[in-house]
Write an enzyme that holds these catalytic residues in place. Structure first.
Site, PDB file in Angstrom:
ATOM      1  N   PRO A  10       0.783  -1.232   0.000  1.00  0.00           N
ATOM      2  CA  PRO A  10       0.000   0.000   0.000  1.00  0.00           C
ATOM      3  C   PRO A  10       0.816   1.284   0.000  1.00  0.00           C
ATOM      4  O   PRO A  10       1.784   1.406   0.750  1.00  0.00           O
ATOM      5  CB  PRO A  10      -0.804  -0.084   1.301  1.00  0.00           C
ATOM      6  CG  PRO A  10      -0.798  -1.494   1.690  1.00  0.00           C
ATOM      7  CD  PRO A  10       0.371  -2.158   1.046  1.00  0.00           C
ATOM      8  N   ASN A  11       0.402   2.183  -0.843  1.00  0.00           N
ATOM      9  CA  ASN A  11       0.912   3.558  -0.929  1.00  0.00           C
ATOM     10  C   ASN A  11       2.304   3.672  -1.551  1.00  0.00           C
ATOM     11  O   ASN A  11       2.787   4.781  -1.758  1.00  0.00           O
ATOM     12  CB  ASN A  11       0.899   4.246   0.452  1.00  0.00           C
ATOM     13  CG  ASN A  11      -0.505   4.344   1.005  1.00  0.00           C
ATOM     14  OD1 ASN A  11      -1.391   4.839   0.310  1.00  0.00           O
ATOM     15  ND2 ASN A  11      -0.737   3.836   2.198  1.00  0.00           N
ATOM     16  N   ARG A  18       5.153  11.071  -2.280  1.00  0.00           N
ATOM     17  CA  ARG A  18       4.674  10.820  -0.920  1.00  0.00           C
ATOM     18  C   ARG A  18       5.786  11.121   0.090  1.00  0.00           C
ATOM     19  O   ARG A  18       6.828  10.464   0.060  1.00  0.00           O
ATOM     20  CB  ARG A  18       4.296   9.338  -0.832  1.00  0.00           C
ATOM     21  CG  ARG A  18       3.994   8.855   0.547  1.00  0.00           C
ATOM     22  CD  ARG A  18       3.984   7.330   0.592  1.00  0.00           C
ATOM     23  NE  ARG A  18       3.584   6.893   1.890  1.00  0.00           N
ATOM     24  CZ  ARG A  18       3.812   5.674   2.379  1.00  0.00           C
ATOM     25  NH1 ARG A  18       4.424   4.776   1.637  1.00  0.00           N
ATOM     26  NH2 ARG A  18       3.421   5.347   3.579  1.00  0.00           N
ATOM     27  N   TYR A  23      10.743   9.289   2.272  1.00  0.00           N
ATOM     28  CA  TYR A  23      10.879   8.190   1.301  1.00  0.00           C
ATOM     29  C   TYR A  23      11.700   8.555   0.063  1.00  0.00           C
ATOM     30  O   TYR A  23      11.934   7.703  -0.790  1.00  0.00           O
ATOM     31  CB  TYR A  23       9.492   7.692   0.871  1.00  0.00           C
ATOM     32  CG  TYR A  23       8.675   7.159   2.031  1.00  0.00           C
ATOM     33  CD1 TYR A  23       9.083   6.014   2.710  1.00  0.00           C
ATOM     34  CD2 TYR A  23       7.519   7.800   2.467  1.00  0.00           C
ATOM     35  CE1 TYR A  23       8.364   5.516   3.790  1.00  0.00           C
ATOM     36  CE2 TYR A  23       6.785   7.322   3.544  1.00  0.00           C
ATOM     37  CZ  TYR A  23       7.207   6.181   4.195  1.00  0.00           C
ATOM     38  OH  TYR A  23       6.499   5.695   5.258  1.00  0.00           O
ATOM     39  N   ASN A  79       8.301  -5.038   0.153  1.00  0.00           N
ATOM     40  CA  ASN A  79       8.008  -3.903   1.022  1.00  0.00           C
ATOM     41  C   ASN A  79       6.493  -3.869   1.196  1.00  0.00           C
ATOM     42  O   ASN A  79       5.758  -3.473   0.283  1.00  0.00           O
ATOM     43  CB  ASN A  79       8.508  -2.593   0.416  1.00  0.00           C
ATOM     44  CG  ASN A  79       8.338  -1.420   1.382  1.00  0.00           C
ATOM     45  OD1 ASN A  79       7.619  -1.528   2.368  1.00  0.00           O
ATOM     46  ND2 ASN A  79       8.982  -0.307   1.077  1.00  0.00           N
ATOM     47  N   ALA A  82       2.542  -0.275   5.268  1.00  0.00           N
ATOM     48  CA  ALA A  82       1.932  -0.293   6.606  1.00  0.00           C
ATOM     49  C   ALA A  82       1.391  -1.670   6.990  1.00  0.00           C
ATOM     50  O   ALA A  82       1.230  -1.963   8.183  1.00  0.00           O
ATOM     51  CB  ALA A  82       0.820   0.746   6.673  1.00  0.00           C
ATOM     52  N   HIS A  85       2.985  -3.774   9.752  1.00  0.00           N
ATOM     53  CA  HIS A  85       2.728  -3.568  11.181  1.00  0.00           C
ATOM     54  C   HIS A  85       1.345  -4.068  11.615  1.00  0.00           C
ATOM     55  O   HIS A  85       0.976  -3.917  12.782  1.00  0.00           O
ATOM     56  CB  HIS A  85       2.850  -2.075  11.520  1.00  0.00           C
ATOM     57  CG  HIS A  85       4.015  -1.415  10.845  1.00  0.00           C
ATOM     58  ND1 HIS A  85       5.312  -1.785  11.072  1.00  0.00           N
ATOM     59  CD2 HIS A  85       4.074  -0.422   9.910  1.00  0.00           C
ATOM     60  CE1 HIS A  85       6.125  -1.038  10.318  1.00  0.00           C
ATOM     61  NE2 HIS A  85       5.392  -0.213   9.615  1.00  0.00           N
ATOM     62  N   GLU A 104      12.367  -8.761   3.521  1.00  0.00           N
ATOM     63  CA  GLU A 104      11.549  -7.614   3.932  1.00  0.00           C
ATOM     64  C   GLU A 104      12.372  -6.339   3.759  1.00  0.00           C
ATOM     65  O   GLU A 104      13.507  -6.258   4.241  1.00  0.00           O
ATOM     66  CB  GLU A 104      11.154  -7.809   5.401  1.00  0.00           C
ATOM     67  CG  GLU A 104      10.377  -6.643   5.981  1.00  0.00           C
ATOM     68  CD  GLU A 104      10.048  -6.867   7.466  1.00  0.00           C
ATOM     69  OE1 GLU A 104      10.269  -7.981   7.989  1.00  0.00           O
ATOM     70  OE2 GLU A 104       9.581  -5.903   8.095  1.00  0.00           O
ATOM     71  N   HIS A 106      12.350  -1.997   4.009  1.00  0.00           N
ATOM     72  CA  HIS A 106      11.738  -0.713   4.337  1.00  0.00           C
ATOM     73  C   HIS A 106      12.682   0.392   3.906  1.00  0.00           C
ATOM     74  O   HIS A 106      13.874   0.362   4.260  1.00  0.00           O
ATOM     75  CB  HIS A 106      11.426  -0.603   5.835  1.00  0.00           C
ATOM     76  CG  HIS A 106      10.473  -1.663   6.259  1.00  0.00           C
ATOM     77  ND1 HIS A 106       9.156  -1.646   5.873  1.00  0.00           N
ATOM     78  CD2 HIS A 106      10.658  -2.802   6.960  1.00  0.00           C
ATOM     79  CE1 HIS A 106       8.566  -2.735   6.339  1.00  0.00           C
ATOM     80  NE2 HIS A 106       9.451  -3.457   7.002  1.00  0.00           N
ATOM     81  N   ARG A 113      11.290   5.776  13.878  1.00  0.00           N
ATOM     82  CA  ARG A 113      10.038   6.506  13.631  1.00  0.00           C
ATOM     83  C   ARG A 113       9.019   6.204  14.737  1.00  0.00           C
ATOM     84  O   ARG A 113       9.386   5.830  15.834  1.00  0.00           O
ATOM     85  CB  ARG A 113       9.523   6.149  12.224  1.00  0.00           C
ATOM     86  CG  ARG A 113      10.528   6.541  11.127  1.00  0.00           C
ATOM     87  CD  ARG A 113      10.000   6.216   9.737  1.00  0.00           C
ATOM     88  NE  ARG A 113       8.802   6.992   9.437  1.00  0.00           N
ATOM     89  CZ  ARG A 113       7.972   6.695   8.422  1.00  0.00           C
ATOM     90  NH1 ARG A 113       8.228   5.660   7.633  1.00  0.00           N
ATOM     91  NH2 ARG A 113       6.907   7.439   8.208  1.00  0.00           N
TER      92      ARG A 113
HETATM   93  C1  DQA Z   1       7.683   1.590   4.784  1.00  0.00           C
HETATM   94  C2  DQA Z   1       7.547   1.880   6.283  1.00  0.00           C
HETATM   95  C3  DQA Z   1       6.125   1.649   6.748  1.00  0.00           C
HETATM   96  O1  DQA Z   1       6.012   1.931   8.132  1.00  0.00           O
HETATM   97  C4  DQA Z   1       5.174   2.567   5.997  1.00  0.00           C
HETATM   98  O2  DQA Z   1       3.836   2.315   6.385  1.00  0.00           O
HETATM   99  C5  DQA Z   1       5.336   2.451   4.512  1.00  0.00           C
HETATM  100  C6  DQA Z   1       6.678   2.372   3.968  1.00  0.00           C
HETATM  101  C7  DQA Z   1       9.097   1.949   4.277  1.00  0.00           C
HETATM  102  O3  DQA Z   1       9.430   1.517   3.166  1.00  0.00           O
HETATM  103  O4  DQA Z   1       9.839   2.667   4.946  1.00  0.00           O
HETATM  104  O5  DQA Z   1       4.368   2.523   3.769  1.00  0.00           O
HETATM  105  O6  DQA Z   1       7.503   0.191   4.568  1.00  0.00           O
END
Ligand code: DQA
Length: 152
Positions: A10-11, A18, A23, A79, A82, A85, A104, A106, A113
């Protein structure tokens, strides 16, 4: 030539616009192009997929498990955004396709954070974790998968 799957949750389709302070300014399309190039240099085909939907990501992981069994896929860089979590279902999906290696990733250092980002449901099932290297993390994860696969 084996395939590596780069999976984004997501996102992450919004990368580049963003929260660039967190990021970076690189778009997902640019990250994916870098992954394809890096994979190629290491002798892999790289396939990229992004979804904002948990179930679609689970379907992809299950499919990756079948492709790994068939010898066509070497591993997954994931990746989960969110969902990292929150998602027991993604933990179960990764656990359910072992020994498919899932790395995994990030982009940000989640441990520096908000507290709600400190826990990952996925880490116990992951074959490796890359955190806080910005979008370079995807290439580092590809490198790690190649080593696990015995290619480097
Ligand atoms: C993320 C970290 C996550 O906490 C966040 O919700 C993301 C991006 C990262 O790549 O740093 O969407 O996975």
């Amino acid at each position: 030539m084996k395939t590596l799957l780069i999976l984004n949750g997501p996102n992450l389709n919004l990368l580049g616009t963003r929260e660039p302070a967190v990021y970076g300014a690189t778009t997902l399309a640019e990250v994916e192009a870098e992954c394809v190039g890096h994979g190629k240099r290491l002798g892999y085909a790289v396939e990229c997929f992004q979804s904002n939907h948990e179930g679609v990501l689970i379907d992809r992981i299950q499919e990756a498990g079948r492709r790994f069994k068939g010898g066509e896929l070497a591993g997954v860089v994931f990746n989960a955004g969110a969902l990292t979590h929150t998602s027991v279902a993604l933990f179960d999906a990764i656990s359910g396709v072992k020994p498919l290696p899932v790395i995994e990733v990030h982009i940000s250092n989640v441990h520096a954070r908000e507290a709600f980002r400190h826990h990952s449901y996925l880490s116990p099932a992951a074959a490796g974790i890359v955190v806080g290297f910005g979008t370079d993390g995807y290439r580092l994860a590809i490198e790690g998968l190649a080593r696990k696969d015995g290619a480097t």
